[in-house]
Design a protein around this motif. Structure first.
Motif, PDB file in Angstrom:
ATOM      1  N   ASN A 119       0.818  -1.222   0.006  1.00 41.20           N
ATOM      2  CA  ASN A 119       0.110   0.099   0.163  1.00 41.20           C
ATOM      3  C   ASN A 119       0.775   1.246   0.096  1.00 41.20           C
ATOM      4  OD1 ASN A 119      -2.787  -1.085  -0.115  1.00 41.20           O
ATOM      5  ND2 ASN A 119      -2.585  -1.634   1.933  1.00 41.20           N
TER       6      ASN A 119
ATOM      7  N   ARG B 114     -15.582  -2.538  -3.464  1.00 46.52           N
ATOM      8  CA  ARG B 114     -14.792  -1.575  -2.525  1.00 46.52           C
ATOM      9  C   ARG B 114     -13.739  -2.476  -1.799  1.00 46.52           C
ATOM     10  NH1 ARG B 114     -18.911   3.469  -1.674  1.00 46.52           N
ATOM     11  NH2 ARG B 114     -19.094   3.960  -4.103  1.00 46.52           N
ATOM     12  N   ASN B 115     -12.985  -3.285  -2.100  1.00 43.95           N
ATOM     13  CA  ASN B 115     -11.923  -3.865  -1.243  1.00 43.95           C
ATOM     14  C   ASN B 115     -10.774  -4.032  -2.017  1.00 43.95           C
ATOM     15  OD1 ASN B 115     -12.025  -6.737  -2.782  1.00 43.95           O
ATOM     16  ND2 ASN B 115     -14.263  -6.020  -2.611  1.00 43.95           N
ATOM     17  N   ASP B 116      -9.587  -4.330  -1.401  1.00 46.20           N
ATOM     18  CA  ASP B 116      -8.341  -4.375  -1.887  1.00 46.20           C
ATOM     19  C   ASP B 116      -8.178  -5.175  -3.123  1.00 46.20           C
ATOM     20  OD1 ASP B 116      -7.497  -2.407  -0.127  1.00 46.20           O
ATOM     21  OD2 ASP B 116      -6.606  -3.580   1.328  1.00 46.20           O
ATOM     22  N   ALA B 117      -8.788  -6.478  -2.998  1.00 47.25           N
ATOM     23  CA  ALA B 117      -8.682  -7.420  -3.835  1.00 47.25           C
ATOM     24  C   ALA B 117      -9.345  -6.954  -5.348  1.00 47.25           C
ATOM     25  CB  ALA B 117      -9.247  -8.723  -3.514  1.00 47.25           C
ATOM     26  N   GLN B 118     -10.466  -6.340  -5.109  1.00 45.98           N
ATOM     27  CA  GLN B 118     -11.205  -6.200  -6.426  1.00 45.98           C
ATOM     28  C   GLN B 118     -10.647  -4.741  -7.038  1.00 45.98           C
ATOM     29  OE1 GLN B 118     -13.369  -7.771  -7.947  1.00 45.98           O
ATOM     30  NE2 GLN B 118     -14.134  -9.016  -6.395  1.00 45.98           N
ATOM     31  N   LYS B 119     -10.227  -3.915  -6.229  1.00 49.85           N
ATOM     32  CA  LYS B 119      -9.664  -2.641  -6.657  1.00 49.85           C
ATOM     33  C   LYS B 119      -8.350  -2.792  -7.306  1.00 49.85           C
ATOM     34  CE  LYS B 119      -9.878   0.099  -3.011  1.00 49.85           C
ATOM     35  NZ  LYS B 119      -9.893   1.423  -2.252  1.00 49.85           N
ATOM     36  N   ARG B 120      -7.442  -3.807  -6.827  1.00 48.81           N
ATOM     37  CA  ARG B 120      -6.290  -4.178  -7.448  1.00 48.81           C
ATOM     38  C   ARG B 120      -6.562  -4.681  -9.013  1.00 48.81           C
ATOM     39  NH1 ARG B 120      -4.320  -4.381  -1.998  1.00 48.81           N
ATOM     40  NH2 ARG B 120      -2.154  -3.559  -1.796  1.00 48.81           N
TER      41      ARG B 120
ATOM     42  N   SER C 279      -9.189   2.627 -10.467  1.00 50.44           N
ATOM     43  CA  SER C 279      -9.936   2.709  -8.913  1.00 50.44           C
ATOM     44  C   SER C 279     -10.982   3.562  -8.515  1.00 50.44           C
ATOM     45  CB  SER C 279      -8.656   2.971  -7.831  1.00 50.44           C
ATOM     46  OG  SER C 279      -9.055   3.231  -6.791  1.00 50.44           O
TER      47      SER C 279
ATOM     48  N   ASP D 223     -20.421  -0.980  -5.457  1.00 51.51           N
ATOM     49  CA  ASP D 223     -20.139  -0.835  -4.284  1.00 51.51           C
ATOM     50  C   ASP D 223     -19.503  -2.214  -3.473  1.00 51.51           C
ATOM     51  OD1 ASP D 223     -21.348   1.637  -4.413  1.00 51.51           O
ATOM     52  OD2 ASP D 223     -23.065   1.102  -3.054  1.00 51.51           O
TER      53      ASP D 223
END
Length: 319
Positions: free
Chosen positions: A51, A107-113, A93, A104
Motif C-alpha cells: 500500500n 470496494r475492497n483491496d482485492a477487487q480494486k487491485r 480505482s 459498491d
C-alpha cells in the motif's frame, strides 16, 4: 546573423521551460506527493500487495495529469508512458466510487487491485497504441499475484482494446480523418514509407540495436542509481527539489534550442524546402532557414517526444 537573433529566442524559450518545470515540481512537491516518479515502480509494488502512501488519490491524479504536461513542455527528458499507466490505474480505482453504477461490492483491496491493473494496462496501451502490449505490461508487473488469472488477462486485453480504439477515434476526429483511417501504430509512429527488405537483411541491424540498446540501458540504470543516491543526501528540503528541477529545465531547454543552430553553423545544408517533401508529421520549424524552408534538425530537437519518433521514422534517407 546577429547575436540577438539567437540570444533573445533562447532566453524566451528557456524562461518558459524553467517556469513550467518549476510549476510541475512545486505541484508534485507541495500538493500531490504520491505522483512523484514515473509510476511504474510504484505500480509494481501496489499490485503485489504494498500500500504505497498517497499513490491512488485524487491529488495524485490531478498532479500527474498537469505535472506530466508541464514537465514534457518544459523540455525535461521525461516521457508520458509511465505517467499514463499511473493515470489509468487511478481512474480504474475511481470506477468503484461512481454513484449509481452498483460497484459498491468491489470496494475492497482485492477487487480494486484488479481494476487498477486493468486501468494501468489501458494507459500503457493508449500511450503505445498496443492493446496486446498493454495487457502483457500489467501481467509482467504483477504476474505473481493471485488475481492475474487467464480470465483477468482477457478482461485486461478487452479494456486495452477499447482504450486504443478511443484514442484512434479521437485522433480521427481531431485530424478530420475517416473513423477507420487511423490505426493504433500511427498514434506513436506516424505513417512511414517502408522499404521491403528480407529478414536476413533486417537481422544484423536488429541484433546491433538490441546489443547497443541493452548496454546503454544498463549504463543509464547504473548512473541513475548513483545520481539518485547523491540527490538523496544533498536535496533535503522541498525548496531544493524545486530549484533542482528549474536548473535541469534550463540546461535541457538551452541544449535543445541551441543544438540546431550549432548544427546549422557546422553544416549549412540543413535547410530543406518544405513543399513536396514527405514529412509524415506537422512538426516542422523554419528556425534560422530562409522563408519557405524548414530545418530538419530543429524538427528533431524542438518537437515533442512522440513527434521526434515520427520524424526519425518518416523522413526519407535522401533528405
Amino acid at each position: 546573423m546577429t547575436i540577438g537573433a539567437v540570444l533573445y529566442p533562447v532566453l524566451i524559450y528557456v524562461s518558459f521551460a524553467v517556469a513550467m518545470g518549476i510549476a510541475a515540481s512545486a505541484l508534485t512537491t507541495y500538493y500531490g506527493q504520491g505522483a512523484a516518479g514515473s509510476g511504474v515502480a510504484e505500480l509494481i509494488g501496489y499490485m503485489n500487495g504494498v500500500n504505497y502512501p498517497r499513490f491512488i488519490e485524487i491529488s495524485s491524479l490531478i498532479t500527474k495529469i498537469f505535472g506530466v504536461i508541464l514537465a514534457v513542455s518544459a523540455r525535461l527528458c521525461v516521457g508520458k508512458e509511465g505517467p499514463l499507466a499511473h493515470i489509468g490505474a487511478i481512474f480504474g480505482s475511481l470506477v468503484v466510487y461512481v454513484p449509481g453504477m452498483g460497484f459498491d461490492f468491489m470496494r475492497n483491496d482485492a477487487q480494486k487491485r484488479m481494476l487498477i491493473s486493468a486501468g494501468s494496462a489501458a494507459g500503457a496501451a493508449a500511450a503505445f497504441g498496443a492493446p496486446i502490449g498493454g495487457a502483457l505490461f500489467t501481467y509482467e508487473l504483477a504476474k505473481s499475484s493471485e488475481f492475474q488469472t487467464f480470465a483477468m488477462i482477457w478482461r485486461t486485453f478487452i479494456t486495452c482494446a477499447f482504450a486504443v480504439l478511443t484514442v484512434d477515434t479521437a485522433e480521427s476526429i481531431w485530424f478530420h480523418e475517416p473513423l477507420m483511417g487511423v490505426h493504433s501504430s500511427l498514434t506513436k509512429f506516424g505513417n512511414p514509407h517502408i522499404e521491403q527488405i528480407s529478414n536476413i537483411q533486417a537481422m544484423l541491424p536488429a541484433i546491433i540495436l538490441g546489443v547497443v540498446g541493452g548496454a546503454l540501458g544498463a549504463f543509464f540504470i547504473a548512473v541513475n542509481f548513483r545520481v539518485n543516491a547523491i540527490r538523496k543526501v544533498c536535496l533535503k528540503s522541498k525548496r531544493a527539489k524545486v530549484i533542482e528541477t528549474g536548473v535541469w529545465a534550463a540546461v535541457s531547454a538551452s541544449v535543445f534550442f541551441i543544438a540546431p543552430y550549432v548544427m546549422s553553423v557546422i553544416k549549412s545544408d540543413n535547410c530543406i524546402v518544405e513543399e513536396g517533401k514527405h514529412l509524415g508529421t506537422e512538426s516542422v520549424y523554419q528556425a534560422w532557414c530562409e522563408e519557405g524552408q524548414f530545418d530538419k534538425n530543429a524538427a528533431l530537437f524542438w518537437s515533442a517526444e512522440g513527434e521526434v519518433i515520427k520524424n526519425m521514422i518518416n523522413w526519407d534517407i535522401d533528405e
